[in-house]
Design a protein around this motif. Structure first.
Motif, mmCIF file in Angstrom:
data_model
loop_
_atom_site.group_PDB
_atom_site.id
_atom_site.type_symbol
_atom_site.label_atom_id
_atom_site.label_comp_id
_atom_site.label_asym_id
_atom_site.label_seq_id
_atom_site.Cartn_x
_atom_site.Cartn_y
_atom_site.Cartn_z
ATOM 1 N N MET B 418 0.821 -1.230 0.000
ATOM 2 C CA MET B 418 0.000 0.000 0.000
ATOM 3 C C MET B 418 0.845 1.267 0.000
ATOM 4 S SD MET B 418 -1.533 0.143 3.901
ATOM 5 C CE MET B 418 -1.936 -1.547 4.294
ATOM 6 N N LEU B 419 2.144 1.132 -0.185
ATOM 7 C CA LEU B 419 3.004 2.297 -0.024
ATOM 8 C C LEU B 419 2.893 3.310 -1.150
ATOM 9 C CD1 LEU B 419 6.159 0.670 1.578
ATOM 10 C CD2 LEU B 419 4.377 2.047 2.664
ATOM 11 N N THR B 420 2.252 2.935 -2.255
ATOM 12 C CA THR B 420 2.059 3.915 -3.328
ATOM 13 C C THR B 420 0.880 4.837 -3.025
ATOM 14 O OG1 THR B 420 0.708 2.313 -4.490
ATOM 15 C CG2 THR B 420 3.035 2.426 -5.123
ATOM 16 N N GLU B 421 0.121 4.479 -1.997
ATOM 17 C CA GLU B 421 -1.040 5.298 -1.623
ATOM 18 C C GLU B 421 -0.589 6.535 -0.845
ATOM 19 O OE1 GLU B 421 -3.958 4.582 -2.622
ATOM 20 O OE2 GLU B 421 -3.892 2.448 -3.118
ATOM 21 N N SER B 422 -1.521 7.475 -0.686
ATOM 22 C CA SER B 422 -1.212 8.675 0.087
ATOM 23 C C SER B 422 -1.010 8.307 1.560
ATOM 24 C CB SER B 422 -2.351 9.684 -0.026
ATOM 25 O OG SER B 422 -3.469 9.194 0.692
ATOM 26 N N ASP B 423 -0.367 9.191 2.297
ATOM 27 C CA ASP B 423 -0.138 8.939 3.713
ATOM 28 C C ASP B 423 -1.456 8.746 4.454
ATOM 29 O OD1 ASP B 423 2.447 9.286 3.072
ATOM 30 O OD2 ASP B 423 2.786 11.073 4.302
ATOM 31 N N THR B 424 -2.446 9.538 4.086
ATOM 32 C CA THR B 424 -3.734 9.448 4.773
ATOM 33 C C THR B 424 -4.360 8.073 4.573
ATOM 34 O OG1 THR B 424 -4.086 11.793 4.454
ATOM 35 C CG2 THR B 424 -6.024 10.490 4.977
ATOM 36 N N VAL B 425 -4.288 7.581 3.348
ATOM 37 C CA VAL B 425 -4.881 6.264 3.069
ATOM 38 C C VAL B 425 -4.106 5.160 3.783
ATOM 39 C CG1 VAL B 425 -5.308 4.568 1.241
ATOM 40 C CG2 VAL B 425 -5.899 6.972 0.885
ATOM 41 N N VAL B 426 -2.773 5.262 3.777
ATOM 42 C CA VAL B 426 -1.959 4.248 4.470
ATOM 43 C C VAL B 426 -2.308 4.241 5.961
ATOM 44 C CG1 VAL B 426 0.374 3.589 5.162
ATOM 45 C CG2 VAL B 426 -0.069 4.353 2.820
ATOM 46 N N ALA B 427 -2.385 5.436 6.552
ATOM 47 C CA ALA B 427 -2.681 5.523 7.984
ATOM 48 C C ALA B 427 -4.049 4.920 8.293
ATOM 49 C CB ALA B 427 -2.628 6.982 8.429
ATOM 50 N N GLU B 428 -4.991 5.222 7.431
ATOM 51 C CA GLU B 428 -6.362 4.755 7.655
ATOM 52 C C GLU B 428 -6.458 3.220 7.546
ATOM 53 O OE1 GLU B 428 -8.920 6.816 4.889
ATOM 54 O OE2 GLU B 428 -9.513 4.870 4.117
ATOM 55 N N ARG B 429 -5.746 2.658 6.580
ATOM 56 C CA ARG B 429 -5.791 1.188 6.444
ATOM 57 C C ARG B 429 -5.082 0.507 7.613
ATOM 58 N NH1 ARG B 429 -4.651 0.068 0.050
ATOM 59 N NH2 ARG B 429 -6.421 1.246 -0.759
ATOM 60 N N CYS B 430 -4.010 1.131 8.082
ATOM 61 C CA CYS B 430 -3.312 0.550 9.240
ATOM 62 C C CYS B 430 -4.212 0.567 10.472
ATOM 63 C CB CYS B 430 -2.021 1.315 9.523
ATOM 64 S SG CYS B 430 -0.747 1.001 8.302
ATOM 65 N N GLU B 431 -4.919 1.661 10.654
ATOM 66 C CA GLU B 431 -5.832 1.741 11.795
ATOM 67 C C GLU B 431 -6.882 0.638 11.728
ATOM 68 O OE1 GLU B 431 -7.277 5.245 14.206
ATOM 69 O OE2 GLU B 431 -7.169 6.062 12.176
ATOM 70 N N LYS B 432 -7.363 0.394 10.508
ATOM 71 C CA LYS B 432 -8.385 -0.659 10.362
ATOM 72 C C LYS B 432 -7.820 -2.016 10.776
ATOM 73 C CE LYS B 432 -11.051 1.398 6.617
ATOM 74 N NZ LYS B 432 -11.348 1.334 5.179
ATOM 75 N N LEU B 433 -6.579 -2.264 10.396
ATOM 76 C CA LEU B 433 -5.975 -3.541 10.777
ATOM 77 C C LEU B 433 -5.835 -3.641 12.293
ATOM 78 C CD1 LEU B 433 -4.558 -6.218 10.122
ATOM 79 C CD2 LEU B 433 -2.426 -4.939 9.930
ATOM 80 N N ILE B 434 -5.381 -2.565 12.896
ATOM 81 C CA ILE B 434 -5.189 -2.580 14.356
ATOM 82 C C ILE B 434 -6.523 -2.825 15.064
ATOM 83 C CG2 ILE B 434 -4.528 -1.153 16.349
ATOM 84 C CD1 ILE B 434 -2.476 0.200 14.415
#
Lengths: 178, 455
Positions: B418-434
């Motif tokens: 997911m690293l090609t995504e924007s920082d906001t999208v990366v952060a949001e997906r990580c939060e979902k995983l957590i």
């Protein structure tokens, strides 16, 4: 979650103390407990408890208050918050008021008091009148109960007594005009 | 229903992105989630890339430590259940259950079958309450494209109300069995202070039956979500008992075949400090690897121990065992709600108050351990007590402490894609995983090891 010592049946006004057994976060519970224990023999203190009157409960997390809104005409909530002090200063807000959202109520458990009230409003559960009593526990509250007795600091204790007095007066006045 | 992968209105902190490190000319990118949302407690996440490669993934837990183990020292052993229950406002029963079982092991006493069942019933109440909150109000919004339960409630009030209705029956059980629902006080070393009466429990049966149907509907609902295709090859750990779904009894088993009693817990699992967390992390001592606790671990190992309704429901929704997709934990959690309500009904229908609510004991010096299954996974307690009945040593290892390093490992595995995504999208997906883990940060920070070096 209800404190089993108090009535949770049909009522017109519900007073909900929010808190935990953790140090100063107990302030909301303590107010609820003391209101429930006001001497019914003393006319100036007596609250119109029970069916059609006032009911008092204690909950551990704000989301729990959604369980106690059926048929309620007026909701009063009392909770401790981390503020600038001095410890024991009492605030009275009418929902919705921005200060409720901006206030850091003690405890970080899942859903904040403001979020719980908003959720109740979204679900059509909130009564027309909602009063929030906030007790400032200062910037560095005691989060862990002392190993011996669970006592509040003198200043916070003063604030808790003031909260009991003011809420009791308001509930009694409501009862007289109801 | 679709899982929104690209919604951009999340509350994650806006991360600073640096083009280059002036010291070495290597490009760095930092993504920071200041405060994780919809989790219990206060934590954050730091991700750092160097030259496009993942360098740092740190689940920051900055909630202050609370030194509960130190507070227990010198206290009468009878106080352990109530003191440790204060570690968590969400799962106080789990702390009470692990503490009483560990104390009883130290004292060499075994309460009878009726107390065992009452303890299971109390634990079911906590599972129902905790799981229903997480599934409906904290986790489901991730799969339906909402920032949180408030936004979801505006469009789907019935779904949120269903979660609250299921949760309420769990709270009622806690209230009846615990003496009060707010931090139950009826649990004692040896049993209960008072036997719960039969009538309030049987009066709860119609409400439990309604909740069971709601929980079945909810499980079918979450099973229809769209899930990211993830296989994390977990090493899972949970209690296993051939006769019951795991709550208080059984051996600790790993998915790679190790089976131990709680007395060997500290030999198989070790805690370590990391600079970015006020909570200890845990790994396997034999493999050096992380491990997964909680609903997915339990369902994977103990599917056959689910009661019939929950087991048939797992079949009906096509649950595949083992499941190593963390996003499907919401289904595992929902199945466990069904099981917990079903078991509650089973216990209540047969319930007769025990003649003596608790086993009496004489204090004696000894050491005892126990592990029980908190909603979030295995919760381990060990105590040493002296002849006077005072606690000399306590060690408590909560599930979120143990899952922390597994969460970081999951993030490391998922981030490269997911690293090609924007920082906001990366952060949001990580939060979902957590959030899949339903982490309880307040529990995990109950303890901090302090090393004092003297010159």
């Amino acid at each position: 979650m209800a404190d089993s010592r108090t009535s949770t049946g049909s009522c017109r006004v519900r007073l909900i103390g929010v808190g935990s057994p953790h140090g100063d976060d107990r302030a909301g519970w303590s107010v609820a407990e003391r209101l429930a224990e006001l001497d019914p023999q003393k006319k100036e203190e007596a609250l119109p408890m029970g069916r059609g009157g006032v009911s008092i409960v204690s909950v551990a997390t704000p989301i729990d208050l959604l369980e106690y809104l059926d048929g309620v005409e007026q909701l009063q909530v009392c909770d401790a918050f981390v503020g600038d002090g001095p410890a024991g200063r009492l605030y009275r807000w009418l929902w919705p008021e921005a200060a409720i959202e901006q206030t850091r109520f003690v405890g970080s458990h899942d859903i904040s008091l403001a979020a719980a009230l908003q959720l109740a409003e979204s679900l059509g559960l909130l009564p027309a009148q909602v009063v929030v009593w906030g007790i400032d526990v200062g910037p560095s509250p005691c989060c862990v109960p002392p190993a011996s007795a669970d006592r509040f600091s003198t200043t916070l204790e003063t604030g808790i007594r003031a909260a009991v007095q003011q809420i009791a007066a308001e509930l009694s006045q409501w009862a007289r005009h109801a | 229903m679709t899982a929104p992968e690209d919604s951009s209105s999340r509350s994650s902190g806006q991360p600073p992105t640096g083009p280059a490190d002036p010291r070495d000319g290597i490009a760095t990118r930092t993504i920071r989630v200041e405060n994780l949302t919809r989790v219990e407690g206060e934590g954050g996440l730091d991700i750092r890339l160097r030259d496009g490669q993942l360098d740092v993934v740190e689940l920051r837990i900055f909630e202050p430590p609370r030194f509960f183990e130190a507070m227990l020292r010198g206290r009468p052993l009878e106080e352990a259940p109530d003191i440790t229950a204060r570690i968590c406002g969400i799962c106080p029963v789990a702390y009470q259950m692990s503490s009483v079982h560990a104390m009883e092991a130290a004292l060499g006493i075994t309460p009878g079958e009726s107390i065992r069942l009452l303890r299971r019933l109390l634990y079911c109440g906590e599972w129902i309450e905790s799981h229903a909150l997480h599934v409906h109000l904290l986790h489901a919004p991730d799969f339906l494209g909402y920032d949180g339960s408030l936004e979801m409630a505006r469009d789907f009030p019935d779904l949120v109300t269903r979660g609250l209705q299921i949760r309420k029956v769990g709270n009622r059980l806690l209230e009846i069995l615990g003496g009060r629902a707010v931090h139950p006080i009826n649990v004692a070393v040896g049993g209960f202070f008072q036997s719960p009466r039969r009538q309030p429990l049987t009066e709860l049966i119609p409400e439990l039956e309604r909740a069971l149907q709601l929980a079945i509907d909810a499980t079918r609902w979450v099973a229809g979500f769209d899930f990211p295709d993830v296989d994390s090859a977990y090493d899972t750990v949970c209690l296993f008992h051939p006769d019951d779904y795991p709550l208080c009894e059984g051996r600790i088993e790993t998915s790679d075949g190790v089976s131990i009693t709680s007395d060997d817990f500290e030999a198989l699992f070790v805690e370590r400090q990391v600079p970015h967390s006020t909570a200890m992390q845990a790994i396997r001592s034999d493999t050096g690897e992380t491990y997964l606790l909680g609903p997915l671990a339990r369902i994977n190992r103990c599917r056959e121990q689910l009661l019939p309704t929950a087991r048939r429901l797992a079949d009906e929704i096509g649950w595949v065992t083992p499941c190593n997709n963390p996003f499907r934990m919401i289904i595992a959690r929902s199945l466990e709600i069904v099981h917990a309500i079903e078991e509650s009904l089973q216990i209540i229908r047969r319930y007769q108050p025990p003649k003596t609510p608790r086993v009496r004991f004489q204090p004696r010096a000894g050491s005892g351990s126990a592990a029980t299954e908190a909603p979030r996974g295995l919760l381990y307690h060990r105590y040493t007590v002296n002849d006077a009945g005072e606690i000399e040593h306590a060690n408590i290892i909560p599930p979120t402490s143990q899952n922390q390093s597994q969460i970081e490992r999951d993030l490391r595995a998922l981030l490269p894609a997911m690293l090609t995504e924007s920082d906001t999208v990366v952060a949001e997906r990580c939060e979902k995983l957590i959030r899949c883990y339903d982490p309880c940060i307040s529990c995990s920070t109950h303890f901090l090891k302090v090393n004092l070096e003297r010159g």
